[in-house]
Design an enzyme around this catalytic site. Sequence first.
Site, short mmCIF file in Angstrom:
data_model
loop_
_atom_site.label_atom_id
_atom_site.label_comp_id
_atom_site.label_asym_id
_atom_site.label_seq_id
_atom_site.Cartn_x
_atom_site.Cartn_y
_atom_site.Cartn_z
N LYS A 35 19.75 29.14 -27.98
CA LYS A 35 19.14 29.92 -26.90
C LYS A 35 17.83 29.28 -26.46
O LYS A 35 17.32 28.36 -27.12
CB LYS A 35 18.90 31.36 -27.37
N ARG A 127 15.68 46.37 -33.62
CA ARG A 127 15.37 45.68 -32.37
C ARG A 127 16.61 45.72 -31.47
O ARG A 127 16.62 46.40 -30.46
CB ARG A 127 14.93 44.24 -32.68
N TYR A 248 -14.77 22.11 -20.69
CA TYR A 248 -15.11 23.38 -20.06
C TYR A 248 -16.01 24.23 -20.96
O TYR A 248 -15.77 24.36 -22.16
CB TYR A 248 -13.85 24.17 -19.73
N MET A 296 -5.73 22.21 -18.62
CA MET A 296 -4.37 22.25 -18.09
C MET A 296 -3.63 20.93 -18.29
O MET A 296 -2.45 20.91 -18.66
CB MET A 296 -4.39 22.60 -16.60
#
Length: 351
Positions: A35, A127, A248, A296
């Site tokens: 998956k 679940r 940053y 990024m």
Amino acid sequence: MSRKPRLILSRQALAANYQRLSSFSGQAECAASIKANAYGVGIDFVAPVLWEVGCRTFFVAYLEEALALRSVLPGAIIYVFHGVKANEIETAKASDIRPVLNTLEAMGLPGIAALSPALHVDTGMRRLGIPQYQHDQLLEEISTCQPSLLMSHLASAVEPLRSDSEHQRLVFESVRSNLGSRCPPSSLANTAGILLGTPYHYDLVRPGIGLYGGSPDPNDPKGFEAVVTWQAQVIELQQVSRDETVGYGGSFVVPRDLRLATIGLGYADGYLRALSGQGEVLIEGQRCPIVGRVSMDLITVDVSSLASVNEGTWVEIMGTGISVDTVAAKANTIGYECLTRLGARMERVIV
């Protein structure tokens, strides 16, 4: 000119991991969970390799994934964990897709028996699956759907010292016993369940993370081979002085004169921002720490201890030297997340 990051995918490692898991599972058939685009590694790469080494049964999450897999493996047995809706039954039938039935209502869908579905019973995960308070209704409903497989899922198999898995196994045994002669072949174990031993193997096991080189518990590597080697290039080198800041927010204050390498990789490629100031990369066989924030498209790394590193040098982000489990532990997460976040824009090279 710098190149975008790349993933080097090893057929040999993937095949070896499957064969190892298959040997652990003994007489049980070893299927594969592929998956989420084969845990981010890629169905188009993973499925044919597993088929070549003998895997015949595959599990995905959605019908769309099953249809994509069918185009790759026309002869495979394919189960869909999330099942199908009433208006998808004809599509599933046309492509020979087997839904996993998670509710009593799904067992009664018109035409469902023709799909040879799996029946999922909840034994403690709470679940997906038919809840335990409805297990006594299974015997009267099972003839309507004629399942090809009875399955459940272990919640705590990564912690073998806990009693939860044994409790779930006993609940599963109770369901099997109540179904008696109507009980189809059974499946309980994922990768972690396989490692718990023979009582959990039943007729079919369905490993996931171990196939791709990860461990169910990132703090307890199990020795699976790295299928993915993740690399990126050095784009620029800089000398920085004490008390200057990097990245940053100026979150990293330089403690002494350093040489930094800027590498073309960031969270857009799936490199977790949580690795800011925590992660490491491998250059010339030596681990070098990330300094400053992951952005990024870029990370910065302290390469002061290296004799030589140049623009264009390829750096290992994850692979044989820095395992997916090591990356996961540094990011306070699990290998599953690291793999499934691998970005689509990266070049993929099969070896």
